[in-house]
Design a protein around this motif. Structure first.
Motif, mmCIF file in Angstrom:
data_model
loop_
_atom_site.group_PDB
_atom_site.id
_atom_site.type_symbol
_atom_site.label_atom_id
_atom_site.label_comp_id
_atom_site.label_asym_id
_atom_site.label_seq_id
_atom_site.Cartn_x
_atom_site.Cartn_y
_atom_site.Cartn_z
ATOM 1 N N GLY A 1 5.241 -40.303 10.580
ATOM 2 C CA GLY A 1 6.607 -39.988 10.962
ATOM 3 C C GLY A 1 7.037 -38.630 10.428
ATOM 4 N N ASP A 2 6.614 -38.323 9.214
ATOM 5 C CA ASP A 2 6.932 -37.022 8.620
ATOM 6 C C ASP A 2 6.174 -35.899 9.316
ATOM 7 O OD1 ASP A 2 8.625 -38.124 6.582
ATOM 8 O OD2 ASP A 2 6.818 -38.727 5.486
ATOM 9 N N ILE A 3 4.951 -36.189 9.768
ATOM 10 C CA ILE A 3 4.162 -35.202 10.503
ATOM 11 C C ILE A 3 4.865 -34.856 11.816
ATOM 12 C CG2 ILE A 3 1.976 -34.751 11.685
ATOM 13 C CD1 ILE A 3 1.786 -34.732 8.618
ATOM 14 N N VAL A 4 5.400 -35.876 12.467
ATOM 15 C CA VAL A 4 6.179 -35.641 13.684
ATOM 16 C C VAL A 4 7.354 -34.727 13.365
ATOM 17 C CG1 VAL A 4 7.680 -36.703 15.404
ATOM 18 C CG2 VAL A 4 5.532 -37.812 14.785
ATOM 19 N N GLN A 5 8.027 -35.021 12.272
ATOM 20 C CA GLN A 5 9.180 -34.225 11.854
ATOM 21 C C GLN A 5 8.765 -32.785 11.553
ATOM 22 O OE1 GLN A 5 11.147 -35.817 8.378
ATOM 23 N NE2 GLN A 5 13.100 -34.847 8.896
ATOM 24 N N LEU A 6 7.603 -32.630 10.935
ATOM 25 C CA LEU A 6 7.085 -31.302 10.601
ATOM 26 C C LEU A 6 6.937 -30.442 11.854
ATOM 27 C CD1 LEU A 6 3.814 -30.765 8.460
ATOM 28 C CD2 LEU A 6 4.528 -29.221 10.268
ATOM 29 N N PHE A 7 6.196 -30.953 12.825
ATOM 30 C CA PHE A 7 5.913 -30.146 14.015
ATOM 31 C C PHE A 7 7.120 -30.039 14.952
ATOM 32 C CE2 PHE A 7 1.508 -31.041 12.679
ATOM 33 C CZ PHE A 7 1.042 -29.733 12.646
ATOM 34 N N GLU A 8 7.970 -31.043 14.948
ATOM 35 C CA GLU A 8 9.210 -30.946 15.727
ATOM 36 C C GLU A 8 10.092 -29.833 15.160
ATOM 37 O OE1 GLU A 8 12.254 -31.526 18.414
ATOM 38 O OE2 GLU A 8 10.294 -32.492 18.491
ATOM 39 N N ALA A 9 10.192 -29.793 13.843
ATOM 40 C CA ALA A 9 10.991 -28.748 13.192
ATOM 41 C C ALA A 9 10.368 -27.380 13.409
ATOM 42 C CB ALA A 9 11.123 -29.046 11.700
ATOM 43 N N TYR A 10 9.055 -27.306 13.344
ATOM 44 C CA TYR A 10 8.358 -26.044 13.593
ATOM 45 C C TYR A 10 8.716 -25.532 14.990
ATOM 46 C CZ TYR A 10 4.527 -22.687 12.899
ATOM 47 O OH TYR A 10 3.790 -21.539 12.719
ATOM 48 N N LYS A 11 8.630 -26.430 15.968
ATOM 49 C CA LYS A 11 8.966 -26.081 17.360
ATOM 50 C C LYS A 11 10.412 -25.605 17.458
ATOM 51 C CE LYS A 11 9.635 -29.437 20.356
ATOM 52 N NZ LYS A 11 11.000 -29.254 20.968
ATOM 53 N N GLN A 12 11.313 -26.323 16.818
ATOM 54 C CA GLN A 12 12.726 -25.971 16.878
ATOM 55 C C GLN A 12 12.996 -24.610 16.241
ATOM 56 O OE1 GLN A 12 14.664 -29.328 15.033
ATOM 57 N NE2 GLN A 12 14.610 -30.563 16.901
ATOM 58 N N GLY A 13 12.293 -24.329 15.150
ATOM 59 C CA GLY A 13 12.459 -23.037 14.496
ATOM 60 C C GLY A 13 12.070 -21.891 15.399
ATOM 61 N N VAL A 14 10.977 -22.076 16.135
ATOM 62 C CA VAL A 14 10.507 -21.044 17.068
ATOM 63 C C VAL A 14 11.457 -20.938 18.258
ATOM 64 C CG1 VAL A 14 8.633 -20.369 18.616
ATOM 65 C CG2 VAL A 14 8.109 -21.314 16.359
ATOM 66 N N LEU B 1 3.072 -42.219 17.131
ATOM 67 C CA LEU B 1 3.886 -42.844 16.084
ATOM 68 C C LEU B 1 4.439 -44.174 16.593
ATOM 69 C CD1 LEU B 1 5.393 -42.812 13.365
ATOM 70 C CD2 LEU B 1 7.208 -41.495 14.488
ATOM 71 N N ALA B 2 4.926 -44.179 17.829
ATOM 72 C CA ALA B 2 5.474 -45.402 18.425
ATOM 73 C C ALA B 2 4.404 -46.479 18.598
ATOM 74 C CB ALA B 2 6.118 -45.084 19.768
ATOM 75 N N LYS B 3 3.158 -46.035 18.822
ATOM 76 C CA LYS B 3 2.051 -46.969 19.010
ATOM 77 C C LYS B 3 1.473 -47.462 17.691
ATOM 78 C CE LYS B 3 0.442 -44.785 23.305
ATOM 79 N NZ LYS B 3 -0.670 -43.975 23.890
ATOM 80 N N LEU C 1 -5.141 -39.569 11.858
ATOM 81 C CA LEU C 1 -6.329 -38.948 12.436
ATOM 82 C C LEU C 1 -6.329 -39.060 13.959
ATOM 83 C CD1 LEU C 1 -9.018 -37.505 12.137
ATOM 84 C CD2 LEU C 1 -10.109 -39.738 11.741
ATOM 85 N N VAL C 2 -6.063 -40.238 14.471
ATOM 86 C CA VAL C 2 -6.005 -40.439 15.924
ATOM 87 C C VAL C 2 -4.898 -39.580 16.522
ATOM 88 C CG1 VAL C 2 -5.443 -42.096 17.745
ATOM 89 C CG2 VAL C 2 -7.012 -42.748 15.903
ATOM 90 N N ALA C 3 -3.764 -39.571 15.866
ATOM 91 C CA ALA C 3 -2.627 -38.782 16.359
ATOM 92 C C ALA C 3 -2.958 -37.294 16.377
ATOM 93 C CB ALA C 3 -1.401 -39.042 15.491
#
Length: 216
Positions: free
Chosen positions: A103-116, A144-146, A151-153
């Motif tokens: 969940g935090d990894i999702v937050q990491l890359f979502e925030a990265y995208k938003q910053g750009v 995450l929902a699944k 690693l799979v993600a």
């Protein structure tokens, strides 16, 4: 879960992968850009890694923010600034965390995208870095929902990013020098989207490393 003491390895992998792909990035950026993308990314991610390599910081958010600040000063070009903004936005999103779940990894890359997005005033579909990172973020959210493992993600996110980058060959460029080509820009692979693929590839390599002999 990924602990704070492993995060520096992620920046190391990003530095390694940008350096190993420096010539390729220069090549594809030279088609419609100024050809400095490989230098900017290799120098920028090296600076980000060196900024945190010897850090004893336990706050993952602060680690990302520090790396982003260093990249910003090391490579103050357009793409360097965008990538630094992504790192700093991720840092703000992860502030106070010393371990990362999927969940935090999702937050990491979502925030990265938003910053750009915020700094570049762009959106997915406009033939930019975002067309490589947005599909990866969507894939991470789905896994995450699944209830998938990190690693799979990470594997699925890389595949989604690669597909998204490839799709830029059908898109009309809206930003940068490529936009001056008009309809002729559609057939070009966007170099920024390739940077997004390399980010996800580096993330996957990082996860593989810590899962094979390096406990989190």
């Amino acid at each position: 879960m990924i602990r704070f003491n492993k995060i520096k390895k992620l920046f190391e992998q990003w530095s390694i992968i940008m350096l190993s792909n420096k010539k390729y990035l220069i090549e594809i950026d030279s088609v419609a850009g100024d050809g400095d993308l490989g230098l900017t990314m290799s120098d920028g991610f090296k600076a980000a890694y060196l900024a945190v390599a010897d850090s004893e910081e336990t706050d993952i958010g602060k680690i990302f923010y520090k790396a982003g600040k260093k990249m910003s000063s090391a490579v103050p070009s357009t793409m360097g600034t965008l990538m630094a903004s992504g790192l700093m936005q991720a840092g703000m999103a992860l502030k106070g965390k010393d371990v990362l779940s999927l969940g935090d990894i999702v937050q990491l890359f979502e925030a990265y995208k938003q910053g750009v997005e915020f700094r570049g005033k762009a959106k997915a579909g406009e033939k930019t870095f975002l067309d490589g990172i947005a599909p990866a973020v969507d894939s991470l959210k789905e896994d995450l929902a699944k209830g998938e493992t990190i690693l799979v993600a990470a594997r699925n996110a890389l595949k989604a990013s690669e597909k998204g980058s490839e799709m830029t060959k059908t898109m009309l460029a809206v930003h940068g020098r490529a936009a001056t080509r008009g309809e002729n820009s559609r057939e070009l692979l966007d170099a920024g989207s390739v940077v997004a693929v390399l980010l996800m590839q580096g993330f996957l390599e990082f996860v593989r490393l810590i899962e094979s002999g390096h406990s989190c």
